[in-house]
Design a protein around this motif. Sequence first.
Motif, PDB file in Angstrom:
ATOM      1  N   LEU A   1      10.004  20.326  -7.010  1.00  0.00           N
ATOM      2  CA  LEU A   1       9.470  18.978  -6.845  1.00  0.00           C
ATOM      3  C   LEU A   1       8.328  18.707  -7.815  1.00  0.00           C
ATOM      4  CD1 LEU A   1       9.507  18.773  -2.959  1.00  0.00           C
ATOM      5  CD2 LEU A   1      11.052  17.622  -4.551  1.00  0.00           C
ATOM      6  N   GLU A   2       7.519  19.714  -8.062  1.00  0.00           N
ATOM      7  CA  GLU A   2       6.423  19.580  -9.016  1.00  0.00           C
ATOM      8  C   GLU A   2       6.965  19.325 -10.416  1.00  0.00           C
ATOM      9  OE1 GLU A   2       2.558  19.096  -9.966  1.00  0.00           O
ATOM     10  OE2 GLU A   2       3.260  19.533  -7.952  1.00  0.00           O
ATOM     11  N   PHE A   3       8.031  20.042 -10.785  1.00  0.00           N
ATOM     12  CA  PHE A   3       8.623  19.896 -12.120  1.00  0.00           C
ATOM     13  C   PHE A   3       9.256  18.522 -12.319  1.00  0.00           C
ATOM     14  CE2 PHE A   3       9.089  24.656 -11.599  1.00  0.00           C
ATOM     15  CZ  PHE A   3       7.964  24.933 -12.361  1.00  0.00           C
ATOM     16  N   MET A   4       9.754  17.928 -11.234  1.00  0.00           N
ATOM     17  CA  MET A   4      10.361  16.601 -11.354  1.00  0.00           C
ATOM     18  C   MET A   4       9.339  15.474 -11.221  1.00  0.00           C
ATOM     19  SD  MET A   4      12.484  16.086  -7.798  1.00  0.00           S
ATOM     20  CE  MET A   4      12.481  14.328  -7.578  1.00  0.00           C
ATOM     21  N   GLY A   5       8.071  15.826 -11.051  1.00  0.00           N
ATOM     22  CA  GLY A   5       7.008  14.828 -10.979  1.00  0.00           C
ATOM     23  C   GLY A   5       6.990  14.048  -9.670  1.00  0.00           C
ATOM     24  N   VAL A   6       7.228  14.740  -8.564  1.00  0.00           N
ATOM     25  CA  VAL A   6       7.349  14.075  -7.269  1.00  0.00           C
ATOM     26  C   VAL A   6       6.121  13.250  -6.903  1.00  0.00           C
ATOM     27  CG1 VAL A   6       6.498  15.939  -5.769  1.00  0.00           C
ATOM     28  CG2 VAL A   6       8.259  14.371  -4.939  1.00  0.00           C
ATOM     29  N   ARG A   7       4.956  13.659  -7.318  1.00  0.00           N
ATOM     30  CA  ARG A   7       3.732  12.915  -6.962  1.00  0.00           C
ATOM     31  C   ARG A   7       3.739  11.496  -7.527  1.00  0.00           C
ATOM     32  NH1 ARG A   7       2.340  17.880  -5.962  1.00  0.00           N
ATOM     33  NH2 ARG A   7       0.447  18.874  -5.471  1.00  0.00           N
ATOM     34  N   ASP A   8       4.472  11.289  -8.619  1.00  0.00           N
ATOM     35  CA  ASP A   8       4.550   9.958  -9.230  1.00  0.00           C
ATOM     36  C   ASP A   8       5.301   8.949  -8.360  1.00  0.00           C
ATOM     37  OD1 ASP A   8       3.174  10.985 -11.406  1.00  0.00           O
ATOM     38  OD2 ASP A   8       4.996  11.342 -12.571  1.00  0.00           O
ATOM     39  N   TYR A   9       6.083   9.426  -7.412  1.00  0.00           N
ATOM     40  CA  TYR A   9       6.862   8.538  -6.553  1.00  0.00           C
ATOM     41  C   TYR A   9       6.042   7.956  -5.414  1.00  0.00           C
ATOM     42  CZ  TYR A   9      11.059  10.340  -8.840  1.00  0.00           C
ATOM     43  OH  TYR A   9      12.008  10.677  -9.769  1.00  0.00           O
ATOM     44  N   PHE A  10       4.932   8.583  -5.073  1.00  0.00           N
ATOM     45  CA  PHE A  10       4.132   8.154  -3.941  1.00  0.00           C
ATOM     46  C   PHE A  10       2.993   7.275  -4.425  1.00  0.00           C
ATOM     47  CE2 PHE A  10       5.539  12.575  -2.928  1.00  0.00           C
ATOM     48  CZ  PHE A  10       6.564  12.204  -2.074  1.00  0.00           C
ATOM     49  N   GLY A  11       3.023   6.031  -4.042  1.00  0.00           N
ATOM     50  CA  GLY A  11       1.958   5.147  -4.480  1.00  0.00           C
ATOM     51  C   GLY A  11       2.143   3.744  -3.936  1.00  0.00           C
ATOM     52  N   GLU A  12       1.390   2.847  -4.497  1.00  0.00           N
ATOM     53  CA  GLU A  12       1.447   1.452  -4.086  1.00  0.00           C
ATOM     54  C   GLU A  12       2.808   0.858  -4.447  1.00  0.00           C
ATOM     55  OE1 GLU A  12      -1.901  -0.334  -5.983  1.00  0.00           O
ATOM     56  OE2 GLU A  12      -3.323   0.656  -4.653  1.00  0.00           O
ATOM     57  N   LYS A  13       3.220  -0.102  -3.645  1.00  0.00           N
ATOM     58  CA  LYS A  13       4.486  -0.807  -3.812  1.00  0.00           C
ATOM     59  C   LYS A  13       5.694   0.125  -3.800  1.00  0.00           C
ATOM     60  CE  LYS A  13       2.649  -4.851  -6.063  1.00  0.00           C
ATOM     61  NZ  LYS A  13       2.803  -5.840  -7.100  1.00  0.00           N
ATOM     62  N   CYS A  14       5.566   1.246  -3.087  1.00  0.00           N
ATOM     63  CA  CYS A  14       6.659   2.208  -2.975  1.00  0.00           C
ATOM     64  C   CYS A  14       6.891   2.576  -1.514  1.00  0.00           C
ATOM     65  CB  CYS A  14       6.353   3.492  -3.739  1.00  0.00           C
ATOM     66  SG  CYS A  14       6.241   3.272  -5.508  1.00  0.00           S
ATOM     67  N   ILE A  15       8.139   2.618  -1.149  1.00  0.00           N
ATOM     68  CA  ILE A  15       8.534   3.154   0.148  1.00  0.00           C
ATOM     69  C   ILE A  15       9.355   4.395  -0.158  1.00  0.00           C
ATOM     70  CG2 ILE A  15       9.932   2.789   2.220  1.00  0.00           C
ATOM     71  CD1 ILE A  15       9.233  -0.217   1.952  1.00  0.00           C
ATOM     72  N   CYS A  16       9.008   5.506   0.461  1.00  0.00           N
ATOM     73  CA  CYS A  16       9.725   6.767   0.256  1.00  0.00           C
ATOM     74  C   CYS A  16      10.382   7.199   1.554  1.00  0.00           C
ATOM     75  CB  CYS A  16       8.774   7.859  -0.234  1.00  0.00           C
ATOM     76  SG  CYS A  16       8.117   7.543  -1.879  1.00  0.00           S
ATOM     77  N   LEU A  17      11.700   7.329   1.505  1.00  0.00           N
ATOM     78  CA  LEU A  17      12.493   7.832   2.625  1.00  0.00           C
ATOM     79  C   LEU A  17      12.860   9.260   2.268  1.00  0.00           C
ATOM     80  CD1 LEU A  17      14.952   4.795   2.768  1.00  0.00           C
ATOM     81  CD2 LEU A  17      12.892   5.100   4.149  1.00  0.00           C
ATOM     82  N   ILE A  18      12.381  10.239   3.030  1.00  0.00           N
ATOM     83  CA  ILE A  18      12.555  11.643   2.643  1.00  0.00           C
ATOM     84  C   ILE A  18      13.296  12.410   3.738  1.00  0.00           C
ATOM     85  CG2 ILE A  18      11.412  13.743   1.862  1.00  0.00           C
ATOM     86  CD1 ILE A  18       8.987  11.926   1.132  1.00  0.00           C
TER      87      ILE A  18
ATOM     88  N   SER B   1       0.807  -1.222   0.000  1.00  0.00           N
ATOM     89  CA  SER B   1       0.000   0.000   0.000  1.00  0.00           C
ATOM     90  C   SER B   1       0.840   1.272   0.000  1.00  0.00           C
ATOM     91  CB  SER B   1      -0.953  -0.006   1.187  1.00  0.00           C
ATOM     92  OG  SER B   1      -0.248  -0.191   2.385  1.00  0.00           O
ATOM     93  N   GLY B   2       2.153   1.135   0.176  1.00  0.00           N
ATOM     94  CA  GLY B   2       3.044   2.292   0.168  1.00  0.00           C
ATOM     95  C   GLY B   2       3.252   2.871   1.559  1.00  0.00           C
ATOM     96  N   VAL B   3       4.487   3.291   1.837  1.00  0.00           N
ATOM     97  CA  VAL B   3       4.832   3.863   3.133  1.00  0.00           C
ATOM     98  C   VAL B   3       5.742   5.070   2.905  1.00  0.00           C
ATOM     99  CG1 VAL B   3       5.870   3.440   5.401  1.00  0.00           C
ATOM    100  CG2 VAL B   3       4.756   1.561   4.193  1.00  0.00           C
ATOM    101  N   ILE B   4       5.471   6.146   3.638  1.00  0.00           N
ATOM    102  CA  ILE B   4       6.261   7.375   3.512  1.00  0.00           C
ATOM    103  C   ILE B   4       6.859   7.723   4.861  1.00  0.00           C
ATOM    104  CG2 ILE B   4       6.202   9.825   2.918  1.00  0.00           C
ATOM    105  CD1 ILE B   4       3.801   9.099   1.075  1.00  0.00           C
ATOM    106  N   LEU B   5       8.191   7.907   4.866  1.00  0.00           N
ATOM    107  CA  LEU B   5       8.920   8.250   6.079  1.00  0.00           C
ATOM    108  C   LEU B   5       9.587   9.603   5.891  1.00  0.00           C
ATOM    109  CD1 LEU B   5       9.192   5.021   5.529  1.00  0.00           C
ATOM    110  CD2 LEU B   5      10.803   5.130   7.387  1.00  0.00           C
ATOM    111  N   TYR B   6       9.386  10.497   6.826  1.00  0.00           N
ATOM    112  CA  TYR B   6      10.100  11.772   6.869  1.00  0.00           C
ATOM    113  C   TYR B   6      11.222  11.612   7.897  1.00  0.00           C
ATOM    114  CZ  TYR B   6       6.234  14.398   4.593  1.00  0.00           C
ATOM    115  OH  TYR B   6       5.282  14.893   3.735  1.00  0.00           O
ATOM    116  N   LEU B   7      12.452  11.906   7.489  1.00  0.00           N
ATOM    117  CA  LEU B   7      13.595  11.830   8.393  1.00  0.00           C
ATOM    118  C   LEU B   7      14.118  13.230   8.657  1.00  0.00           C
ATOM    119  CD1 LEU B   7      13.888   9.215   6.209  1.00  0.00           C
ATOM    120  CD2 LEU B   7      15.559   8.649   7.940  1.00  0.00           C
TER     121      LEU B   7
END
Length: 162
Positions: free
Chosen positions: A95-112, A32-38
Motif C-alpha cells: 500500500l505504501e508503494f502504491m501511494g495509498v496515503r494520497d487517496y485519503f483527503g478532502e473531497k474523497c470517499i474511500c470504501l475499503i 472533508s472526506g469520509v473513510i468506510l471500512y467494510l
Amino acid sequence: MSTSVTFSIDDLEQTAHVGACLAKAIAPHWESGVILYLSGDLGAGKTTLSRYILRTLGHQGNVKSPTYTLVEPYELEAGNVYHFDLYRLADPEELEFMGVRDYFGEKCICLIEWAEKGANYLASADLAITLELGEKRSCTIGATSKRGETIVEVCRRNKELA
C-alpha cells in the motif's frame, strides 16, 4: 465510540436501501472526506453494498470489484470515490508503494473492503461496516469518529422512517 445501527438485508432491495441511506448520510461530509471500512465473510455483500453507495452518489456506469486492481477510482461531480478491495494483498507494505496515503483527503470517499489486511498503512475509518451472513443477513454501521457518529444518526433516523 459505540454509536451504531443495524439493518436487515435479506434481499437486494434491502441492500440497495442501506446503500442509499449510507450514501445520503455521507454526501454532506464529502468535502472533508469520509473513510468506510467494510468487513464480512466472502460473499457477505461488501461489493454489492459499495455498488449501491456509488450509484446513489451519482455513478452511472458499471461498478466492478477491485479484487485484482486493489483500487477502482470513480470521478464524480462532487468529488472522488475510491473503492479498495485488499483481500488479495500479500503484504501491507504494498500500500505504501502504491501511494495509498494520497487517496485519503478532502473531497474523497474511500470504501475499503478487507481493511484489516492494510495494517497501519490506512487512514482511520469514520465508519466500520460489518456485513453478516446467516439465517438473517445484516449490516451494522458503527461510528469510529465524530463524523461517523453524525452519519450513523442520520442512517438511524432514515431507518426509522422507512
